[in-house]
Design a protein around this motif. Structure first.
Motif, PDB file in Angstrom:
ATOM      1  N   THR A 163       4.609  10.112   5.060  1.00  0.00           N
ATOM      2  CA  THR A 163       3.884   8.907   4.652  1.00  0.00           C
ATOM      3  C   THR A 163       4.463   8.283   3.379  1.00  0.00           C
ATOM      4  O   THR A 163       4.267   7.089   3.139  1.00  0.00           O
ATOM      5  N   THR A 164       5.170   9.072   2.569  1.00  0.00           N
ATOM      6  CA  THR A 164       5.827   8.464   1.406  1.00  0.00           C
ATOM      7  C   THR A 164       6.934   7.518   1.860  1.00  0.00           C
ATOM      8  O   THR A 164       7.094   6.413   1.317  1.00  0.00           O
ATOM      9  N   VAL A 165       7.695   7.935   2.870  1.00  0.00           N
ATOM     10  CA  VAL A 165       8.753   7.071   3.399  1.00  0.00           C
ATOM     11  C   VAL A 165       8.147   5.825   4.042  1.00  0.00           C
ATOM     12  O   VAL A 165       8.640   4.704   3.852  1.00  0.00           O
ATOM     13  N   TRP A 166       7.071   6.028   4.791  1.00  0.00           N
ATOM     14  CA  TRP A 166       6.434   4.879   5.434  1.00  0.00           C
ATOM     15  C   TRP A 166       5.904   3.902   4.382  1.00  0.00           C
ATOM     16  O   TRP A 166       5.956   2.683   4.570  1.00  0.00           O
ATOM     17  N   SER A 167       5.405   4.433   3.274  1.00  0.00           N
ATOM     18  CA  SER A 167       4.938   3.571   2.184  1.00  0.00           C
ATOM     19  C   SER A 167       6.100   2.747   1.626  1.00  0.00           C
ATOM     20  O   SER A 167       5.952   1.552   1.325  1.00  0.00           O
ATOM     21  N   PRO A 222       0.841  -1.203   0.000  1.00  0.00           N
ATOM     22  CA  PRO A 222       0.000   0.000   0.000  1.00  0.00           C
ATOM     23  C   PRO A 222       0.868   1.242   0.000  1.00  0.00           C
ATOM     24  O   PRO A 222       2.002   1.228   0.502  1.00  0.00           O
ATOM     25  N   SER A 223       0.372   2.322  -0.586  1.00  0.00           N
ATOM     26  CA  SER A 223       1.121   3.579  -0.578  1.00  0.00           C
ATOM     27  C   SER A 223       0.157   4.736  -0.460  1.00  0.00           C
ATOM     28  O   SER A 223      -0.970   4.691  -0.975  1.00  0.00           O
ATOM     29  N   VAL A 224       0.591   5.793   0.199  1.00  0.00           N
ATOM     30  CA  VAL A 224      -0.250   6.960   0.431  1.00  0.00           C
ATOM     31  C   VAL A 224      -0.664   7.569  -0.910  1.00  0.00           C
ATOM     32  O   VAL A 224       0.162   7.835  -1.779  1.00  0.00           O
ATOM     33  N   GLY A 225      -1.958   7.726  -1.107  1.00  0.00           N
ATOM     34  CA  GLY A 225      -2.460   8.320  -2.341  1.00  0.00           C
ATOM     35  C   GLY A 225      -2.142   7.531  -3.591  1.00  0.00           C
ATOM     36  O   GLY A 225      -2.202   8.057  -4.698  1.00  0.00           O
ATOM     37  N   LEU A 226      -1.792   6.256  -3.435  1.00  0.00           N
ATOM     38  CA  LEU A 226      -1.324   5.409  -4.534  1.00  0.00           C
ATOM     39  C   LEU A 226      -0.133   6.072  -5.252  1.00  0.00           C
ATOM     40  O   LEU A 226      -0.023   6.083  -6.471  1.00  0.00           O
ATOM     41  N   SER A 227       0.766   6.616  -4.443  1.00  0.00           N
ATOM     42  CA  SER A 227       1.921   7.335  -4.989  1.00  0.00           C
ATOM     43  C   SER A 227       3.063   6.420  -5.397  1.00  0.00           C
ATOM     44  O   SER A 227       3.924   6.824  -6.188  1.00  0.00           O
ATOM     45  N   GLU A 228       3.133   5.210  -4.842  1.00  0.00           N
ATOM     46  CA  GLU A 228       4.184   4.232  -5.149  1.00  0.00           C
ATOM     47  C   GLU A 228       5.561   4.907  -5.204  1.00  0.00           C
ATOM     48  O   GLU A 228       6.241   4.886  -6.226  1.00  0.00           O
ATOM     49  N   PRO A 229       6.007   5.486  -4.089  1.00  0.00           N
ATOM     50  CA  PRO A 229       7.222   6.301  -4.109  1.00  0.00           C
ATOM     51  C   PRO A 229       8.526   5.515  -4.066  1.00  0.00           C
ATOM     52  O   PRO A 229       9.603   6.099  -4.161  1.00  0.00           O
ATOM     53  N   TRP A 230       8.462   4.196  -3.897  1.00  0.00           N
ATOM     54  CA  TRP A 230       9.676   3.406  -3.715  1.00  0.00           C
ATOM     55  C   TRP A 230      10.473   3.253  -4.999  1.00  0.00           C
ATOM     56  O   TRP A 230       9.931   3.193  -6.105  1.00  0.00           O
ATOM     57  N   ARG A 231      11.782   3.195  -4.836  1.00  0.00           N
ATOM     58  CA  ARG A 231      12.710   2.925  -5.935  1.00  0.00           C
ATOM     59  C   ARG A 231      13.725   1.905  -5.435  1.00  0.00           C
ATOM     60  O   ARG A 231      14.456   2.158  -4.488  1.00  0.00           O
ATOM     61  N   PHE A 232      13.766   0.722  -6.072  1.00  0.00           N
ATOM     62  CA  PHE A 232      14.695  -0.337  -5.695  1.00  0.00           C
ATOM     63  C   PHE A 232      15.861  -0.342  -6.681  1.00  0.00           C
ATOM     64  O   PHE A 232      15.654  -0.468  -7.895  1.00  0.00           O
ATOM     65  N   LEU A 233      17.064  -0.195  -6.171  1.00  0.00           N
ATOM     66  CA  LEU A 233      18.258  -0.090  -7.004  1.00  0.00           C
ATOM     67  C   LEU A 233      19.194  -1.255  -6.707  1.00  0.00           C
ATOM     68  O   LEU A 233      19.687  -1.404  -5.582  1.00  0.00           O
TER      69      LEU A 233
END
Length: 210
Positions: free
Chosen positions: A128-132, A46-57
């Protein structure tokens, strides 16, 4: 076949129990298809506002891995000097990272103000982006544990130094550095508990009521 609620609950409880912070890895790599599956599982978070802020490198270049290892060593030495006596001696014996052993290293970042999601839910709680992103890391970890794959979260790192080493945009906030691979051994007890660093508290499993 869709499992029953009882079956699903039992399976999930088992995954929770075997999800450990792994620091001792076997050398053989995880195949790329499985790593892709883990990334897909992470992206179901789940992500706040369906922002999907994660980036996996995926950190593959030996030079960049060596640089991250040097950052860890510097931060580790600084942390050790802040401790004294028996606490320092025990801290020095802990293996706090699998950077020398893990076949895969993955840095996870969170976009601080993503356009996706249009700011929904972030006006009063911007973190909340970080928590997402942490939720995505947790998804990745549980999916790995379900496949017998170990994950170790390295947090003794200076965030800006890692960001510069990996040459990512300034809008990407460093959240986690994950060591990934098959564990040397599996245990349902945290290593820090086995080594006498700390014990789980029963109070953590009780509700706080107001």
């Amino acid at each position: 076949m869709i499992p029953t609620a009882t079956q699903a609950s039992a399976t999930l409880e088992e995954i929770f129990r075997w999800r450990r912070d792994v620091r001792h890895f076997r050398p053989e790599p995880v195949d790329e298809a499985t790593l892709d599956d883990l990334l897909r599982s992470a992206s179901m978070a789940p992500s706040v506002g369906l922002s999907e802020p994660w980036r996996f490198l995926s950190v593959d270049e030996p030079g960049r891995r060596d640089a991250v290892r040097a950052i860890f060593a510097s931060c580790q030495a600084a942390a050790l000097t802040e401790r004294a006596g028996q606490d320092a001696a025990l801290y020095a014996r802990l293996k706090l990272a699998g950077l020398d052993d893990a076949p895969h290293q993955i840095a996870v970042f969170s976009v601080e103000n993503p356009e996706q999601g249009r700011g929904l839910g972030r006006g009063t709680m911007p973190d909340t982006t970080v928590w997402s992103t942490v939720m995505a890391v947790h998804n990745f970890w549980l999916a790995a544990a379900a496949r017998g794959i170990g994950v170790g979260w390295v947090s003794i790192l200076e965030a800006e130094a890692v960001r510069l080493t990996l040459d990512v945009p300034t809008s990407w906030r460093f959240v986690a550095y994950l060591c990934v691979g098959y564990p040397v051994e599996r245990s349902d007890t945290p290593e820090l508990e086995r080594l006498g660093w700390e014990q789980r508290q029963a109070a953590c499993r009780e509700w706080v009521r107001r």
